[in-house]
Design a protein around this motif. Structure first.
Motif, PDB file in Angstrom:
ATOM      1  N   GLN A  38      -9.022   0.831   1.864  1.00 31.28           N
ATOM      2  CA  GLN A  38      -9.853   0.103   2.823  1.00 31.28           C
ATOM      3  C   GLN A  38     -11.132  -0.415   2.169  1.00 31.28           C
ATOM      4  O   GLN A  38     -11.578  -1.533   2.430  1.00 31.28           O
ATOM      5  CB  GLN A  38     -10.186   1.018   4.004  1.00 31.28           C
ATOM      6  CG  GLN A  38     -10.755   0.298   5.227  1.00 31.28           C
ATOM      7  CD  GLN A  38     -12.254   0.060   5.112  1.00 31.28           C
ATOM      8  OE1 GLN A  38     -12.954   0.816   4.444  1.00 31.28           O
ATOM      9  NE2 GLN A  38     -12.731  -0.994   5.756  1.00 31.28           N
ATOM     10  N   SER A  39     -11.694   0.399   1.286  1.00 29.36           N
ATOM     11  CA  SER A  39     -12.931   0.016   0.604  1.00 29.36           C
ATOM     12  C   SER A  39     -12.707  -1.125  -0.373  1.00 29.36           C
ATOM     13  O   SER A  39     -13.538  -2.037  -0.474  1.00 29.36           O
ATOM     14  CB  SER A  39     -13.505   1.229  -0.142  1.00 29.36           C
ATOM     15  OG  SER A  39     -14.676   0.885  -0.838  1.00 29.36           O
TER      16      SER A  39
ATOM     17  N   TRP B 223       0.808  -1.228   0.000  1.00 26.02           N
ATOM     18  CA  TRP B 223       0.000   0.000   0.000  1.00 26.02           C
ATOM     19  C   TRP B 223       0.841   1.279   0.000  1.00 26.02           C
ATOM     20  O   TRP B 223       0.348   2.355  -0.340  1.00 26.02           O
ATOM     21  CB  TRP B 223      -0.900   0.024   1.252  1.00 26.02           C
ATOM     22  CG  TRP B 223      -1.926  -1.050   1.280  1.00 26.02           C
ATOM     23  CD1 TRP B 223      -2.564  -1.616   0.208  1.00 26.02           C
ATOM     24  CD2 TRP B 223      -2.445  -1.706   2.459  1.00 26.02           C
ATOM     25  NE1 TRP B 223      -3.442  -2.578   0.627  1.00 26.02           N
ATOM     26  CE2 TRP B 223      -3.403  -2.655   2.007  1.00 26.02           C
ATOM     27  CE3 TRP B 223      -2.202  -1.587   3.826  1.00 26.02           C
ATOM     28  CZ2 TRP B 223      -4.108  -3.476   2.887  1.00 26.02           C
ATOM     29  CZ3 TRP B 223      -2.903  -2.395   4.706  1.00 26.02           C
ATOM     30  CH2 TRP B 223      -3.847  -3.326   4.234  1.00 26.02           C
TER      31      TRP B 223
ATOM     32  N   THR C 211      -6.310   6.227   1.692  1.00 25.17           N
ATOM     33  CA  THR C 211      -6.529   5.230   2.743  1.00 25.17           C
ATOM     34  C   THR C 211      -7.936   4.666   2.689  1.00 25.17           C
ATOM     35  O   THR C 211      -8.143   3.447   2.764  1.00 25.17           O
ATOM     36  CB  THR C 211      -6.292   5.866   4.134  1.00 25.17           C
ATOM     37  OG1 THR C 211      -4.953   6.373   4.192  1.00 25.17           O
ATOM     38  CG2 THR C 211      -6.484   4.837   5.237  1.00 25.17           C
ATOM     39  N   ARG C 212      -8.910   5.546   2.524  1.00 21.88           N
ATOM     40  CA  ARG C 212     -10.304   5.100   2.454  1.00 21.88           C
ATOM     41  C   ARG C 212     -10.549   4.254   1.208  1.00 21.88           C
ATOM     42  O   ARG C 212     -11.310   3.287   1.245  1.00 21.88           O
ATOM     43  CB  ARG C 212     -11.231   6.311   2.476  1.00 21.88           C
ATOM     44  CG  ARG C 212     -11.232   7.036   3.826  1.00 21.88           C
ATOM     45  CD  ARG C 212     -11.974   8.340   3.763  1.00 21.88           C
ATOM     46  NE  ARG C 212     -13.381   8.179   3.417  1.00 21.88           N
ATOM     47  CZ  ARG C 212     -14.202   9.178   3.151  1.00 21.88           C
ATOM     48  NH1 ARG C 212     -13.752  10.425   3.184  1.00 21.88           N
ATOM     49  NH2 ARG C 212     -15.458   8.956   2.854  1.00 21.88           N
TER      50      ARG C 212
ATOM     51  N   VAL D 257      -4.882  -0.760   6.818  1.00 20.14           N
ATOM     52  CA  VAL D 257      -4.305   0.361   6.078  1.00 20.14           C
ATOM     53  C   VAL D 257      -4.256   1.634   6.921  1.00 20.14           C
ATOM     54  O   VAL D 257      -3.438   2.529   6.669  1.00 20.14           O
ATOM     55  CB  VAL D 257      -5.103   0.613   4.773  1.00 20.14           C
ATOM     56  CG1 VAL D 257      -6.509   1.118   5.087  1.00 20.14           C
ATOM     57  CG2 VAL D 257      -4.362   1.580   3.869  1.00 20.14           C
ATOM     58  N   TYR D 258      -5.105   1.704   7.946  1.00 20.73           N
ATOM     59  CA  TYR D 258      -5.092   2.901   8.795  1.00 20.73           C
ATOM     60  C   TYR D 258      -3.812   2.994   9.620  1.00 20.73           C
ATOM     61  O   TYR D 258      -3.427   4.090  10.045  1.00 20.73           O
ATOM     62  CB  TYR D 258      -6.317   2.904   9.712  1.00 20.73           C
ATOM     63  CG  TYR D 258      -7.603   3.163   8.977  1.00 20.73           C
ATOM     64  CD1 TYR D 258      -7.880   4.421   8.440  1.00 20.73           C
ATOM     65  CD2 TYR D 258      -8.536   2.143   8.779  1.00 20.73           C
ATOM     66  CE1 TYR D 258      -9.055   4.661   7.749  1.00 20.73           C
ATOM     67  CE2 TYR D 258      -9.707   2.376   8.081  1.00 20.73           C
ATOM     68  CZ  TYR D 258      -9.966   3.632   7.561  1.00 20.73           C
ATOM     69  OH  TYR D 258     -11.120   3.862   6.861  1.00 20.73           O
TER      70      TYR D 258
ATOM     71  N   THR E   4     -10.094  -3.346  -0.386  1.00 18.10           N
ATOM     72  CA  THR E   4      -9.499  -4.547   0.207  1.00 18.10           C
ATOM     73  C   THR E   4     -10.264  -5.049   1.426  1.00 18.10           C
ATOM     74  O   THR E   4     -10.009  -6.158   1.897  1.00 18.10           O
ATOM     75  CB  THR E   4      -8.040  -4.277   0.638  1.00 18.10           C
ATOM     76  OG1 THR E   4      -8.026  -3.278   1.660  1.00 18.10           O
ATOM     77  CG2 THR E   4      -7.214  -3.812  -0.560  1.00 18.10           C
ATOM     78  N   THR E   5     -11.180  -4.213   1.944  1.00 16.52           N
ATOM     79  CA  THR E   5     -11.934  -4.493   3.169  1.00 16.52           C
ATOM     80  C   THR E   5     -11.003  -4.760   4.360  1.00 16.52           C
ATOM     81  O   THR E   5     -11.354  -5.471   5.299  1.00 16.52           O
ATOM     82  CB  THR E   5     -12.898  -5.687   2.999  1.00 16.52           C
ATOM     83  OG1 THR E   5     -12.124  -6.883   2.790  1.00 16.52           O
ATOM     84  CG2 THR E   5     -13.845  -5.470   1.843  1.00 16.52           C
ATOM     85  N   SER E   6      -9.802  -4.195   4.297  1.00 18.13           N
ATOM     86  CA  SER E   6      -8.843  -4.353   5.387  1.00 18.13           C
ATOM     87  C   SER E   6      -8.612  -3.006   6.067  1.00 18.13           C
ATOM     88  O   SER E   6      -8.212  -2.035   5.426  1.00 18.13           O
ATOM     89  CB  SER E   6      -7.516  -4.897   4.858  1.00 18.13           C
ATOM     90  OG  SER E   6      -6.553  -4.940   5.891  1.00 18.13           O
ATOM     91  N   SER E   7      -8.857  -2.985   7.349  1.00 15.72           N
ATOM     92  CA  SER E   7      -8.661  -1.748   8.113  1.00 15.72           C
ATOM     93  C   SER E   7      -7.214  -1.574   8.568  1.00 15.72           C
ATOM     94  O   SER E   7      -6.881  -0.574   9.208  1.00 15.72           O
ATOM     95  CB  SER E   7      -9.587  -1.731   9.329  1.00 15.72           C
ATOM     96  OG  SER E   7     -10.947  -1.700   8.914  1.00 15.72           O
TER      97      SER E   7
END
Length: 219
Positions: free
Chosen positions: A181-182, A10, A177-178, A189-190, A184-187
């Motif tokens: 996240q959208s 990322w 970032t959003r 990244v935050y 990959t559905t992985s949080s």
């Protein structure tokens, strides 16, 4: 290991977003300082109508949320007149952030100018300098030393507020970032996103501290 691979994958996108964030902040603060000088001088003008206009400007931009100012520039101006449409998100953000920064910088600059001993102006007048020469050659150069700490704070605040531009789809760190996240559905990244913000903030904080130590009168 999988999480680390994801984060490393990322990073190119996040770094591209960081470039937008930093560039926007630098441009907006520089423009804000330039415009803020004129507003500050206007607030100290002998002409009441000039003081009133400049005071109204700072009151408006300091008294309303930056997000609403951004929305108005990007969405509101086209409804007033189609010719005012700004299709470039970066340009719209730059305008909104510069106008907002100018209001805060003007107060910083005004306070710095008024902190200079009046004897400096009187001495310049004795030497035959007019108002603008006095400001350009005597007052403003001395005021710069007093501007470093508060301008540094304004820069850091605007750097963090730059995350608002994601709401008009400008690809800064927050928007990227959003998006990640959208998709990959992985949080997770935050985590690198927040670390990236911390690193950028730390770097510029260190820069302004060193600048303050070298040039500021507040030691």
């Amino acid at each position: 290991m999988n999480a680390l691979k994801k984060i490393l994958g990322w990073m190119p996108q996040l770094l591209a977003g960081a470039r937008i964030t930093i560039l926007l902040t630098l441009c907006a603060v520089c423009a804000g300082i330039l415009l803020g000088i004129f507003i500050a001088l206007g607030k100290m003008s002998k002409h009441k109508w000039v003081r009133s206009i400049c005071s109204a400007y700072t009151f408006f931009f300091r008294g309303t949320p930056l997000l609403m100012q951004l929305y108005f520039v990007y969405y509101g101006l086209p409804e007033i007149n189609r010719a005012l449409t700004i299709n470039n998100q970066f340009l719209a953000a730059f305008i909104a952030y510069s106008l907002n920064s100018a209001a805060y910088c003007s107060e910083i600059i005004r306070a710095a100018i008024q902190s200079i001993d009046k004897g400096q102006s009187e001495a310049a007048e004795v030497l035959g300098m007019n108002y603008f020469q006095t400001m350009r050659l005597v007052i403003l150069p001395q005021s710069i030393k007093r501007l470093v700490p508060p301008i540094g704070n304004e820069f850091i605040m605007l750097l963090k507020d730059a995350s608002l531009v994601s709401l008009i789809a400008l690809a800064d760190i927050t928007k990227v970032t959003r998006s990640i996240q959208s998709s990959t559905t992985s949080s997770l990244v935050y985590i690198p996103a927040m670390i990236l913000y911390l690193v950028i903030t730390a770097v510029f904080t260190l820069f302004f501290r060193r600048l303050e130590k070298r040039h500021s009168v507040y030691e």
